[in-house]
Design an enzyme around this catalytic site. Sequence first.
Site, PDB file in Angstrom:
ATOM      1  NE  ARG B   7      15.524  42.340  10.067  1.00 57.64           N
ATOM      2  CZ  ARG B   7      16.783  41.955  10.057  1.00 57.64           C
ATOM      3  NH1 ARG B   7      17.118  40.759  10.477  1.00 57.64           N
ATOM      4  NH2 ARG B   7      17.727  42.745   9.603  1.00 57.64           N
ATOM      5  CB  SER B  34      17.314  35.872  10.201  1.00 54.23           C
ATOM      6  OG  SER B  34      16.964  34.654  10.770  1.00 54.23           O
ATOM      7  CD  GLU B  55      12.898  25.641   8.904  1.00 54.71           C
ATOM      8  OE1 GLU B  55      12.882  24.461   8.485  1.00 54.71           O
ATOM      9  OE2 GLU B  55      13.925  26.356   8.874  1.00 54.71           O
ATOM     10  NE  ARG B 164      18.769  40.630   6.027  1.00 51.79           N
ATOM     11  CZ  ARG B 164      19.138  39.853   7.025  1.00 51.79           C
ATOM     12  NH1 ARG B 164      18.258  39.080   7.620  1.00 51.79           N
ATOM     13  NH2 ARG B 164      20.389  39.845   7.446  1.00 51.79           N
TER      14      ARG B 164
END
Lengths: 274, 311
Positions: B7, B34, B55, B164
């Site tokens: 990410r 995030s 979303e 992540r």
Amino acid sequence: MNIRKLEKKAGQLRLDVLDMVFNSKAGHIGGSFSGMDILVALYYYLMDVGKILRSDPDRDRFVLSKGHCAEALYAVLADQGFFTKDELRTFTHFGTRLAEHPTRDIPGIEIATGALGHGLSVGIGMALFLRADRVPAHVYVLMGDGEQAEGSVWEAAMAAAKFGLANLTAIIDRNRLQISGCTEDVMPVGNLEEKYRAFGWQALVCDGHDFSQLIPALATRVPDRPVVVIAETIKGRGSKVMENIAEWHHQIPTATEYQTIKADLEKMIQEVSP
Amino acid sequence: MSKVSCRKAFSARLTELAREDQSIFVLATDSRGSVTIGGFAAEHPDRFIECGIAEQNAVAIAAGLAKSGKTVFVTGPACFLAARAFEQVKIDVAYNKTNVKVIGVSSGVSYGPLGGTHTSTHDYAGMRALPNLTVLAPSDNVQAASLTEYLVRTNGPAYMRMGRGDVEGIYRDGEQFNVGVAKEVNKGSDITIIACGETVWHALQAAGKLEKDAISARVLDMFTIKPLDEAAVRQAARETRAIITLEEHSLFGGLGEAVAHIVVTSATPVPMRIIGFPDEELLVGRSAELFAHYGLSADNVVAAAKDLLEV
């Protein structure tokens, strides 16, 4: 503004819709008739259709969030020369692009719709683009009143106010009926004017079949604020056979009903004073 | 090779590309932390749109923006984008062929300690079934950055999912990737291990262990889940004696089933083993713990390989 001309046009386009629905035995005639005057106000008065025909970047955008009334929009687009009137006869036929909900590749259709609760968000995206690129054009999104039960509508309502989209107008075809009955029985949408106002919108209520009210409402612009026009309409508007009867959400007229509805519409057109 | 999360590699490259390409927009869903996209927001505030915890709205707004010629990245945790906003991805992105890149981060079991609400072990299955949509899962930071560039340069709908945590490097800087073509990261002739995303590293570890036992394992990084590199799968079925797939996803509808679909219709079908998460609620735990518990590990791949090859 020649209101009589608009009224006549709306009557004639309803006849086109009637033929499509009757011949194809498909469609959502009740909502198409309730929303027709709104479409006529937009496509025959407020929007520069030439720019839309040319796909100019600075064209106004229209999103039919209540996509199930596609046949009303198809009748308008064919009449305005986006495709031939002959093609209307293919409505819902095998392999046609004229599905019961607007599909992607039809000239004049900005975005395919059909699942409720998407159009206002898509319209926000378009309005954000126009603003970012300093394009002086407007976005109109037509929703149903039953559609207001979709949670995503309210996500969009919050966002449009947050972004201060003065170039966005939402229109609600407030015919008070949906497939299962009255909106207030199925899921009460309540006072939409107050709700949108509380969300930060400029909210207007008007008679959705009176062009002298509809056009000024749709033309209303407020700095840094989106506008919602709650158009009070009659489901099946144009024929006593259908008016205010929930079943006509997507009922198909019998041959007899077809003749009566046709006669009612022709009378309505004739009664428009010259 | 550095150990960086996909990410972060995505965000850094996108922020860089946006300096030249003014059409790039990023939408966030209260997720700038995030996604690690705060740098983009600071540098390109006019092209960063915060949509809040909504979303569905974010994905549809992305479609509206893209309809007018923008390249739009809508970002957030994969568990929300690939589930709650699935209808918007289906209709506003895939069906409408809009130039929207749906970027799901902390995918799979990255959020394992948060419980079953936050896993996304269903997203390959859902996204694969949508026509027009390209589905990507990078295995390391180099690939994530490269695929980000691909997404910017190509017009069309796509879904990319990334975990992540920091991941072991697989590739050297400058490595080239062709979307739709599997990357062979280890040559082998006895068995083929097909992996994607964070499982590629585990597949490579397994190949190393197998080599010590004189088993030659080919490892394919199938970073394009869709369109799947059918030729590479057929070649594996032709040239090696068995195929193992390894994915951070449910056994249902993911990489394994996609590969099996090709293998069973190939001229030379071979035995297969599909390794992923079982059809049950997963235990709570960190990603590494869940990988180990459910057999997304080199040791389990080695055991499966020996079993398949009967050695």
